[in-house]
Every structure is written in C-alpha cells, then in structure tokens.
Design a protein around this motif. Structure first.
Motif, PDB file in Angstrom:
ATOM      1  N   TYR A 102       9.814  63.102  17.502  1.00  0.00           N
ATOM      2  CA  TYR A 102       9.859  63.771  16.225  1.00  0.00           C
ATOM      3  C   TYR A 102      10.140  65.417  16.488  1.00  0.00           C
ATOM      4  O   TYR A 102      10.785  66.180  15.634  1.00  0.00           O
ATOM      5  CB  TYR A 102       8.505  63.380  15.393  1.00  0.00           C
ATOM      6  CG  TYR A 102       8.278  61.993  15.161  1.00  0.00           C
ATOM      7  CD1 TYR A 102       9.230  61.118  15.336  1.00  0.00           C
ATOM      8  CD2 TYR A 102       7.135  61.559  14.687  1.00  0.00           C
ATOM      9  CE1 TYR A 102       9.228  59.890  15.269  1.00  0.00           C
ATOM     10  CE2 TYR A 102       7.043  60.064  14.376  1.00  0.00           C
ATOM     11  CZ  TYR A 102       8.117  59.232  14.478  1.00  0.00           C
ATOM     12  OH  TYR A 102       7.839  58.060  14.391  1.00  0.00           O
TER      13      TYR A 102
ATOM     14  N   VAL B 109      21.336  66.098   8.894  1.00  0.00           N
ATOM     15  CA  VAL B 109      20.281  65.764   9.240  1.00  0.00           C
ATOM     16  C   VAL B 109      20.162  64.233   9.246  1.00  0.00           C
ATOM     17  O   VAL B 109      19.669  63.514  10.311  1.00  0.00           O
ATOM     18  CB  VAL B 109      19.110  66.084   8.102  1.00  0.00           C
ATOM     19  CG1 VAL B 109      17.761  65.207   8.205  1.00  0.00           C
ATOM     20  CG2 VAL B 109      18.768  67.560   8.353  1.00  0.00           C
TER      21      VAL B 109
ATOM     22  N   GLN C 234      13.558  54.256  11.365  1.00  0.00           N
ATOM     23  CA  GLN C 234      13.205  54.493  12.989  1.00  0.00           C
ATOM     24  C   GLN C 234      11.924  55.689  12.953  1.00  0.00           C
ATOM     25  O   GLN C 234      11.269  55.569  13.921  1.00  0.00           O
ATOM     26  CB  GLN C 234      14.546  55.521  13.206  1.00  0.00           C
ATOM     27  CG  GLN C 234      15.715  54.577  13.624  1.00  0.00           C
ATOM     28  CD  GLN C 234      16.999  55.571  13.596  1.00  0.00           C
ATOM     29  OE1 GLN C 234      17.002  56.661  13.296  1.00  0.00           O
ATOM     30  NE2 GLN C 234      18.124  54.731  13.983  1.00  0.00           N
ATOM     31  N   ILE C 235      11.926  56.268  11.905  1.00  0.00           N
ATOM     32  CA  ILE C 235      10.607  57.024  11.814  1.00  0.00           C
ATOM     33  C   ILE C 235       9.223  56.326  11.848  1.00  0.00           C
ATOM     34  O   ILE C 235       8.196  56.499  12.366  1.00  0.00           O
ATOM     35  CB  ILE C 235      10.541  58.191  10.574  1.00  0.00           C
ATOM     36  CG1 ILE C 235      11.829  59.225  10.804  1.00  0.00           C
ATOM     37  CG2 ILE C 235       9.421  58.699  10.506  1.00  0.00           C
ATOM     38  CD1 ILE C 235      12.027  59.753   9.317  1.00  0.00           C
TER      39      ILE C 235
ATOM     40  N   LEU D 207      17.323  55.741   8.982  1.00  0.00           N
ATOM     41  CA  LEU D 207      16.680  56.714   9.571  1.00  0.00           C
ATOM     42  C   LEU D 207      14.939  56.569   9.174  1.00  0.00           C
ATOM     43  O   LEU D 207      14.143  56.724  10.112  1.00  0.00           O
ATOM     44  CB  LEU D 207      16.823  58.088   8.993  1.00  0.00           C
ATOM     45  CG  LEU D 207      16.000  59.490   9.732  1.00  0.00           C
ATOM     46  CD1 LEU D 207      16.214  59.587  11.036  1.00  0.00           C
ATOM     47  CD2 LEU D 207      16.700  60.753   9.212  1.00  0.00           C
TER      48      LEU D 207
ATOM     49  N   TRP E 110      19.967  60.913  17.214  1.00  0.00           N
ATOM     50  CA  TRP E 110      18.847  61.342  18.033  1.00  0.00           C
ATOM     51  C   TRP E 110      17.949  60.280  18.545  1.00  0.00           C
ATOM     52  O   TRP E 110      17.425  60.030  19.596  1.00  0.00           O
ATOM     53  CB  TRP E 110      18.236  62.528  17.511  1.00  0.00           C
ATOM     54  CG  TRP E 110      16.880  62.832  18.254  1.00  0.00           C
ATOM     55  CD1 TRP E 110      15.490  62.568  17.948  1.00  0.00           C
ATOM     56  CD2 TRP E 110      16.837  63.518  19.724  1.00  0.00           C
ATOM     57  NE1 TRP E 110      14.722  63.056  18.977  1.00  0.00           N
ATOM     58  CE2 TRP E 110      15.427  63.618  19.923  1.00  0.00           C
ATOM     59  CE3 TRP E 110      17.763  63.701  20.627  1.00  0.00           C
ATOM     60  CZ2 TRP E 110      15.174  64.008  21.336  1.00  0.00           C
ATOM     61  CZ3 TRP E 110      17.342  64.340  21.743  1.00  0.00           C
ATOM     62  CH2 TRP E 110      15.924  64.299  22.268  1.00  0.00           C
ATOM     63  N   TRP E 111      17.649  59.340  17.487  1.00  0.00           N
ATOM     64  CA  TRP E 111      16.594  58.227  17.843  1.00  0.00           C
ATOM     65  C   TRP E 111      17.019  57.359  18.959  1.00  0.00           C
ATOM     66  O   TRP E 111      16.423  56.978  20.118  1.00  0.00           O
ATOM     67  CB  TRP E 111      16.512  57.338  16.759  1.00  0.00           C
ATOM     68  CG  TRP E 111      15.748  55.991  16.993  1.00  0.00           C
ATOM     69  CD1 TRP E 111      16.151  54.689  16.978  1.00  0.00           C
ATOM     70  CD2 TRP E 111      14.389  56.098  16.932  1.00  0.00           C
ATOM     71  NE1 TRP E 111      15.059  53.827  17.344  1.00  0.00           N
ATOM     72  CE2 TRP E 111      13.883  54.586  17.221  1.00  0.00           C
ATOM     73  CE3 TRP E 111      13.455  57.035  16.792  1.00  0.00           C
ATOM     74  CZ2 TRP E 111      12.724  54.233  17.332  1.00  0.00           C
ATOM     75  CZ3 TRP E 111      12.131  56.255  16.903  1.00  0.00           C
ATOM     76  CH2 TRP E 111      11.769  55.091  17.236  1.00  0.00           C
TER      77      TRP E 111
ATOM     78  N   ILE F 207      17.683  70.111  15.553  1.00  0.00           N
ATOM     79  CA  ILE F 207      18.397  70.353  14.164  1.00  0.00           C
ATOM     80  C   ILE F 207      18.587  72.004  14.073  1.00  0.00           C
ATOM     81  O   ILE F 207      19.513  72.651  13.716  1.00  0.00           O
ATOM     82  CB  ILE F 207      17.486  69.914  12.983  1.00  0.00           C
ATOM     83  CG1 ILE F 207      17.793  68.444  13.056  1.00  0.00           C
ATOM     84  CG2 ILE F 207      18.247  70.504  11.756  1.00  0.00           C
ATOM     85  CD1 ILE F 207      19.362  67.821  12.485  1.00  0.00           C
TER      86      ILE F 207
ATOM     87  N   PHE G 206      13.333  66.554  17.528  1.00  0.00           N
ATOM     88  CA  PHE G 206      14.264  66.559  16.693  1.00  0.00           C
ATOM     89  C   PHE G 206      14.305  67.679  15.647  1.00  0.00           C
ATOM     90  O   PHE G 206      15.439  68.186  15.525  1.00  0.00           O
ATOM     91  CB  PHE G 206      13.866  65.261  15.723  1.00  0.00           C
ATOM     92  CG  PHE G 206      14.783  65.111  14.583  1.00  0.00           C
ATOM     93  CD1 PHE G 206      16.222  64.780  14.528  1.00  0.00           C
ATOM     94  CD2 PHE G 206      14.328  65.287  13.322  1.00  0.00           C
ATOM     95  CE1 PHE G 206      17.038  64.499  13.459  1.00  0.00           C
ATOM     96  CE2 PHE G 206      14.986  64.925  12.217  1.00  0.00           C
ATOM     97  CZ  PHE G 206      16.352  64.787  12.269  1.00  0.00           C
TER      98      PHE G 206
ATOM     99  N   GLY H 216      20.055  62.338  12.872  1.00  0.00           N
ATOM    100  CA  GLY H 216      18.562  61.729  12.734  1.00  0.00           C
ATOM    101  C   GLY H 216      18.831  60.169  13.615  1.00  0.00           C
ATOM    102  O   GLY H 216      17.937  59.792  14.697  1.00  0.00           O
TER     103      GLY H 216
END
Length: 390
Positions: A272, A54, A173-174, A170, A61-62, A279, A275, A58
């Motif tokens: 989001y 994750v 980024q979120i 992460l 993927w960003w 996963i 993502f 994470g």
C-alpha cells in the motif's frame, strides 16, 4: 532472533536471499510500464487522467508486487520456472502496450494480458511454493481471479462502466489481505526489501527519462541546461529521501519480526505505502516532462499539480511506510508533503522553472532537516556511517 539467524533459517528453507539477474531483466518491462503511464497523463493532464493512471497502476502494481512475493518464495532456479516467468513478463509487456488506449480502444487487450499474468502467478505459486503457502495461495488465487475477471469484463464495456469495474477490481485487491491471512507466506526480508528497492529505483529512473523526453527538438541553451540540472536534482532528492535511511531501516524492521508476523506489515508497507510512493514518482516524472517543455513560461494547472503533487504523494507514501514499520519521524514526511504541494501555484502564476527551483529547495530542505535530526539521535546508514566517538 538476530538478523544473521533469520538469514540462516531462510537459507535452510531454500529461500532466495538476493535478487537474481532474471528479476532485474523482468524489471525492464516495468520501466516501459512506468513510461506508458507517464505518457498517459501528459497526453491529457488533469483529474480524469490522474484517475485513469491510479486505476491502471493500481491493478498493475498489485500483480507486479505479487510477482515479487512469488520470486521471494519460488526462486527462478530451473528452466521451467524461468520459462513461466518470461511468459508472465510477456503478459506485462502486452499490458504496458495497451496502457495508452486502455480506456478507449485497447481495453480488451489490457484485460486479456491481465488474466494471463494472474494465471501464471497463481500456477507458479501453487505448484512450486512451500507447504506453508499452498493453502494461502489457493485463497489468494480466488481473490486475484475475481479481480482479473472484473478487469477483463471492464475491457468489453465503455465509458463509466469500465471505470466502475476496474475500480471494483482495485477494491478487491485492497481488501484481499484482510480476507486472507498473509502470515502464511514466508517473507525473506533481505530479498523482499531489495526487490522493492530496485523497483523504486526503476521508477525514479523514469523521471530521468522524462528529462530527456522533454528536451526533444529543443535548442540547448544555458537556461535549458539549468532547468535540466534542477530536474536531475529533484530526481536525486527522491532517491535520497527513501534510500538515504528508510530503505535500510525498513529491511531491519521487517527482519526483526518473527516470520509469521511479517506478512501484514509487508503488505501495508511494501504494498500500500509503496503504491502511493510510486504514483508520486509517475506524476513527478510527468510534471518534469511538461515543465521542461514550457521552460520560461507558465504551465497549466494539471502540469503544476503533477510536479508538486507528485512529490507530495511520494512523501505521503513515505509517511505510511514509516508509520507501519515504526520508523522514526513519520509525521515529518506529512509536513513535507503539505509544503511541497503548496509550491504548485508558482508554476501557474509565474514560470515553470521557478516552480521547479522552489520545489527542489523545499523538498530537499525537509529531507536534510530530517536527516540532521536523525544523525543527532545516532542514526546511520550505508551512506552515512555512524560518527566516531572521541
């Protein structure tokens, strides 16, 4: 404004309306990344491996999604742009090489590759993006730079501090879409949605690779062939669950929004939600590989949860995708997620192929039931044309 008018407007602005072959070439690195992450879980299946996957995926993927936003605005139509995209591709390849040992011996390599990916992304976006995105890119570049610095710093430490620093990266980024206004970006829905759909296809392809990897060195028996058929059917179920209706619906929903209102739902649905969906694919691929390896035996809890839990996460991602874009029946995917994860004990208490068979029936059953309801309400897609009225 109609979809045709949006397309004409985007084209007039010099936007990229379809995915280019260079972008498909770029996606080949992503295949390797997904493969590496799948192997990272299968090496030591369990919650610790899940947490590592994750965190790694994470941050990956960003930035990978960031390159989709980049090419949506900056078409690779010059030698300079293509060259820098290939440099970014090189960074992603090195990053993928470092995945297996990212929490042990190759953390620094992982961090350095991530910094390179960030620099190329920000530089290309700033120097080639349109006037409406320049100010937004500066703020985005600062946030991405902080995140990249945390990833690099994590590579120089060991144990829990690395987990902490990468978790903070992460988290940055979120939070980034809430620290900057994504409405400054131009979202050309046709290209944007097509690129994300291609990435999902690439990831589902990893589940096919997992089938072959699980067969290495094994005798080809009727039982094994039957299990392969189940695994391929499950991969098809994942494909149909998203591409049967939601892929097309998502593009229509995003395209229907005025340009300045597309940024936030684009981040939430295609950042989001996808993502979580991705996963789920990684875990499902790992679960398939481990299940085929056991065949007519019971499997460890980590393998069983990866298989059923991966499909459940995929459905959770679809629930969020539908919810954000206002697509029909998002709750149905949540019910499907609960039902699919409930099949995990079958593999532990009985046999691997039994869990896989029940999982296919349950997952496909929920998808088909959802489709039947949709068709009765007049839904259609490129795969299911509208019914003719008598």
């Amino acid at each position: 404004m109609t979809s045709d008018n949006h397309a004409t407007e985007d084209e007039a602005e010099g936007g990229q309306l379809r995915a280019s072959t260079l972008e498909l070439f770029f996606d080949l690195v992503f295949v390797f990344t997904i493969t590496q992450l799948t192997h990272a879980y299968t090496h030591h299946p369990g919650w610790a491996a899940f947490g590592q996957v994750v965190l790694m995926f994470g941050v990956i993927w960003w930035m990978y999604d960031g390159y989709i936003w980049l090419t949506n605005e900056v078409a690779p139509n010059s030698s300079v742009r293509r060259t820098w995209l290939l440099v970014g591709m090189f960074g992603f390849f090195v990053l993928a090489l470092a995945v297996p040992g990212a929490f042990s011996g190759s953390g620094i390599t992982f961090g350095l590759a991530y910094v390179l990916i960030n620099l190329v992304h920000t530089g290309l976006f700033y120097s080639n993006g349109g006037s409406t995105v320049t100010a937004t890119v500066v703020r985005l570049g600062i946030c991405n730079g902080v995140s990249a610095g945390l990833v690099l710093a994590g590579g120089f430490v060991h144990g829990w501090p690395r987990y902490l620093l990468w978790a903070l990266a992460l988290a940055v980024q979120i939070l980034t879409p809430y620290l900057i206004n994504p409405s400054g970006f131009v979202i050309r829905a046709t290209h944007f949605c097509e690129r994300h759909g291609l990435v999902v296809i690439v990831a589902i392809g990893e589940s096919i690779i997992a089938v072959g990897a699980g067969l290495a060195g094994r005798d080809i028996t009727p039982g094994l062939i039957a299990m392969v058929a189940l695994a391929l059917t499950l991969a098809y179920v994942l494909w149909w669950a998203f591409f049967g209706f939601d892929d097309e619906r998502g593009e229509q929903a995003l395209d229907a929004l005025p340009g300045v209102q597309r940024g936030r739902p684009a981040v939430l649905a295609y950042g989001y939600a996808i993502f979580a969906l991705m996963i789920g694919i990684i875990l499902t691929a790992a679960g398939i590989q481990m299940s085929i390896a056991h065949g007519n035996e019971s499997v460890p809890a980590g393998a069983a949860l990866a298989l059923s839990g991966g499909v459940a996460l995929y459905f959770v991602g679809q629930w969020a995708f539908r919810l954000v874009l206002g697509l029909p029946r998002p709750w149905w995917r949540l019910v499907a997620a609960v039902a699919t994860v409930a099949t995990a004990p079958i593999g532990v208490a009985w046999v691997a192929w039994g869990q896989l068979a029940v999982l296919v029936v349950v997952a496909y059953g929920f998808v088909i039931a959802d489709d039947v309801v949709g068709v009765r309400h007049g839904d259609h897609s490129r795969y299911l044309p509208a019914r003719r009225k008598n």
